[in-house]
Design a protein around this motif. Structure first.
Motif, PDB file in Angstrom:
ATOM      1  N   LEU A 132       0.830  -1.203   0.000  1.00 60.03           N
ATOM      2  CA  LEU A 132       0.000   0.000   0.000  1.00 60.03           C
ATOM      3  C   LEU A 132       0.866   1.254   0.000  1.00 60.03           C
ATOM      4  O   LEU A 132       1.989   1.240   0.527  1.00 60.03           O
ATOM      5  CB  LEU A 132      -0.929  -0.007   1.219  1.00 60.03           C
ATOM      6  N   PRO A 133       0.349   2.361  -0.531  1.00 59.37           N
ATOM      7  CA  PRO A 133       1.185   3.559  -0.736  1.00 59.37           C
ATOM      8  C   PRO A 133       1.185   4.563   0.401  1.00 59.37           C
ATOM      9  O   PRO A 133       1.783   5.625   0.261  1.00 59.37           O
ATOM     10  CB  PRO A 133       0.550   4.181  -1.986  1.00 59.37           C
ATOM     11  N   SER A 134       0.543   4.270   1.528  1.00 59.34           N
ATOM     12  CA  SER A 134       0.532   5.245   2.612  1.00 59.34           C
ATOM     13  C   SER A 134       0.485   4.548   3.958  1.00 59.34           C
ATOM     14  O   SER A 134      -0.018   3.424   4.082  1.00 59.34           O
ATOM     15  CB  SER A 134      -0.671   6.194   2.489  1.00 59.34           C
ATOM     16  N   ASN A 135       0.982   5.233   4.987  1.00 59.40           N
ATOM     17  CA  ASN A 135       0.941   4.694   6.345  1.00 59.40           C
ATOM     18  C   ASN A 135      -0.485   4.481   6.817  1.00 59.40           C
ATOM     19  O   ASN A 135      -0.791   3.490   7.491  1.00 59.40           O
ATOM     20  CB  ASN A 135       1.648   5.660   7.306  1.00 59.40           C
ATOM     21  N   GLU A 136      -1.357   5.430   6.500  1.00 58.72           N
ATOM     22  CA  GLU A 136      -2.733   5.346   6.967  1.00 58.72           C
ATOM     23  C   GLU A 136      -3.441   4.134   6.367  1.00 58.72           C
ATOM     24  O   GLU A 136      -4.178   3.419   7.064  1.00 58.72           O
ATOM     25  CB  GLU A 136      -3.495   6.630   6.609  1.00 58.72           C
ATOM     26  N   ALA A 137      -3.207   3.871   5.083  1.00 61.05           N
ATOM     27  CA  ALA A 137      -3.819   2.708   4.448  1.00 61.05           C
ATOM     28  C   ALA A 137      -3.309   1.412   5.074  1.00 61.05           C
ATOM     29  O   ALA A 137      -4.066   0.468   5.304  1.00 61.05           O
ATOM     30  CB  ALA A 137      -3.536   2.720   2.948  1.00 61.05           C
ATOM     31  N   VAL A 138      -2.008   1.377   5.361  1.00 60.83           N
ATOM     32  CA  VAL A 138      -1.433   0.198   6.000  1.00 60.83           C
ATOM     33  C   VAL A 138      -2.058  -0.018   7.371  1.00 60.83           C
ATOM     34  O   VAL A 138      -2.477  -1.134   7.726  1.00 60.83           O
ATOM     35  CB  VAL A 138       0.102   0.338   6.120  1.00 60.83           C
ATOM     36  N   ALA A 139      -2.137   1.056   8.173  1.00 59.12           N
ATOM     37  CA  ALA A 139      -2.686   0.936   9.525  1.00 59.12           C
ATOM     38  C   ALA A 139      -4.141   0.487   9.504  1.00 59.12           C
ATOM     39  O   ALA A 139      -4.551  -0.376  10.295  1.00 59.12           O
ATOM     40  CB  ALA A 139      -2.550   2.268  10.260  1.00 59.12           C
ATOM     41  N   ARG A 140      -4.942   1.032   8.593  1.00 56.52           N
ATOM     42  CA  ARG A 140      -6.351   0.643   8.519  1.00 56.52           C
ATOM     43  C   ARG A 140      -6.487  -0.831   8.094  1.00 56.52           C
ATOM     44  O   ARG A 140      -7.354  -1.542   8.601  1.00 56.52           O
ATOM     45  CB  ARG A 140      -7.096   1.526   7.511  1.00 56.52           C
ATOM     46  N   ALA A 141      -5.629  -1.285   7.174  1.00 52.62           N
ATOM     47  CA  ALA A 141      -5.689  -2.680   6.742  1.00 52.62           C
ATOM     48  C   ALA A 141      -5.330  -3.619   7.891  1.00 52.62           C
ATOM     49  O   ALA A 141      -5.939  -4.681   8.053  1.00 52.62           O
ATOM     50  CB  ALA A 141      -4.759  -2.905   5.553  1.00 52.62           C
ATOM     51  N   VAL A 142      -4.353  -3.234   8.699  1.00 54.51           N
ATOM     52  CA  VAL A 142      -3.983  -4.057   9.850  1.00 54.51           C
ATOM     53  C   VAL A 142      -5.118  -4.076  10.867  1.00 54.51           C
ATOM     54  O   VAL A 142      -5.461  -5.129  11.414  1.00 54.51           O
ATOM     55  CB  VAL A 142      -2.683  -3.534  10.495  1.00 54.51           C
ATOM     56  N   GLU A 143      -5.715  -2.933  11.134  1.00 57.74           N
ATOM     57  CA  GLU A 143      -6.842  -2.871  12.061  1.00 57.74           C
ATOM     58  C   GLU A 143      -7.977  -3.783  11.604  1.00 57.74           C
ATOM     59  O   GLU A 143      -8.676  -4.386  12.431  1.00 57.74           O
ATOM     60  CB  GLU A 143      -7.358  -1.436  12.176  1.00 57.74           C
ATOM     61  N   ALA A 144      -8.150  -3.903  10.286  1.00 59.22           N
ATOM     62  CA  ALA A 144      -9.217  -4.748   9.732  1.00 59.22           C
ATOM     63  C   ALA A 144      -8.885  -6.230   9.796  1.00 59.22           C
ATOM     64  O   ALA A 144      -9.712  -7.067   9.415  1.00 59.22           O
ATOM     65  CB  ALA A 144      -9.500  -4.335   8.293  1.00 59.22           C
ATOM     66  N   GLY A 145      -7.670  -6.563  10.228  1.00 55.72           N
ATOM     67  CA  GLY A 145      -7.303  -7.964  10.370  1.00 55.72           C
ATOM     68  C   GLY A 145      -6.637  -8.574   9.157  1.00 55.72           C
ATOM     69  O   GLY A 145      -6.536  -9.807   9.051  1.00 55.72           O
ATOM     70  N   ALA A 146      -6.153  -7.710   8.241  1.00 56.66           N
ATOM     71  CA  ALA A 146      -5.574  -8.241   7.004  1.00 56.66           C
ATOM     72  C   ALA A 146      -4.181  -8.811   7.197  1.00 56.66           C
ATOM     73  O   ALA A 146      -3.688  -9.557   6.348  1.00 56.66           O
ATOM     74  CB  ALA A 146      -5.546  -7.145   5.935  1.00 56.66           C
TER      75      ALA A 146
END
Length: 298
Positions: A224-238
């Motif tokens: 993913l191209p941004s920290n925020e996208a990475v953090a949200r994906a991790v929060e979602a359990g990805a």
């Protein structure tokens, strides 16, 4: 020790030769040698090994070199502050910053800078570490701020802060397997990572190298191209990621993410500029301001 002794020490260390350093500094070889001897005598530490006609840094000298450079940078920064106060600071300033710095570290510092220097117009662009480095090299940006390593020896690099990275997974993620206490089995994790060239991805590269695991052997699920996208994906359990504490510290404190115990080295936030380009007054003011802020309370 005096600033002049430090300046001579750095010149000799970088050139590995007293005569060449003296020529660069516009002084005699004997004066340069005397300054080094005086520095060694006052500190009681041998900074150079004399091998025949050659000279090389001792172990103590190698440790001292970055500190000496840092002191000289701060002296230059202090001088710039006085110059700016005398003549006023105005003009435009192009700054490129990597994502973690731009999103979480830089905004309040730039706000304080503009309060002090309202005549400076700032134009900030955001990219990963490699993109920021290239913008400074190409002259698109006057100054850069990065958290990853830079590659070009045409850049002047000065540390302005320290960052801590964290290995995080979602709150509901099952316990991470460990190879040994405090050493998670990173090969068993499904990874979400930033793009190539980012400082965050560099930390993961360093970790795999240190553990003797090929980076390509990781189970990378998302790039993913941004920290925020990475953090949200991790929060979602990805999956799992390694990311700056500045980005996910609050989510970990609130229990949205869980921190996996792992001793990750700290990394530096660095200010970079082109060695061959003369700094403007506004560039000097921002450099001085950030160095001043970095030496204050954390």
């Amino acid at each position: 020790m005096t600033p002049e002794q430090l300046r001579i020490f750095v010149a000799v260390a970088e050139r590995g030769h007293v005569t060449r350093a003296a020529g660069f500094l516009g002084m005699s070889q004997s004066a340069a040698s005397a300054a080094i001897k005086a520095l060694e005598a006052s500190s009681g530490v041998q900074l150079f090994n004399r091998v025949g006609r050659s000279i090389e840094l001792s172990a103590a000298g190698r440790r001292f070199l970055p500190e000496a450079k840092s002191v000289l940078e701060r002296i230059a920064a202090a001088r710039s502050v006085l110059d700016n106060a005398a003549e006023g600071v105005a003009g435009s300033l192009a700054v490129a910053a990597s994502q973690t710095i731009a999103g979480y570290w830089l905004p309040r510092r730039l706000a304080a800078f503009q309060e002090r220097y309202p005549g400076v117009r700032l134009n900030v662009t955001i990219g990963n570490t490699r993109q920021v480095e290239n913008q400074v090299l190409d002259g698109v940006a006057d100054l850069g701020l990065v958290e990853g390593r830079t590659e070009s020896d045409l850049l002047r690099r000065t540390r302005v802060d320290i960052d801590r990275s964290m290995l995080v997974v979602a709150k509901a993620h099952p316990p991470v397997q460990e190879i040994s206490p405090g050493r998670p089995d990173i090969s068993s994790l499904r990874w979400i990572v930033r793009e190539a060239g980012s400082g965050t991805r560099e930390v993961l590269h360093d970790l795999t190298r240190g553990m003797g695991i090929p980076f390509d052997a990781l189970r990378i699920f998302l790039v993913l191209p941004s920290n925020e996208a990475v953090a949200r994906a991790v929060e979602a359990g990805a999956g799992a990621t390694i990311i700056s504490q500045l980005v996910v510290g609050r989510a970990v404190a609130e229990g949205v993410l869980q921190n996996v115990s792992l001793d990750l080295p700290k990394r530096e936030f660095a200010l970079i500029s082109h060695r061959d380009r003369q700094a403007t007054t506004s560039q000097g003011a921002l450099r001085s301001f950030l160095l001043e802020a970095s030496s204050g309370p954390r």
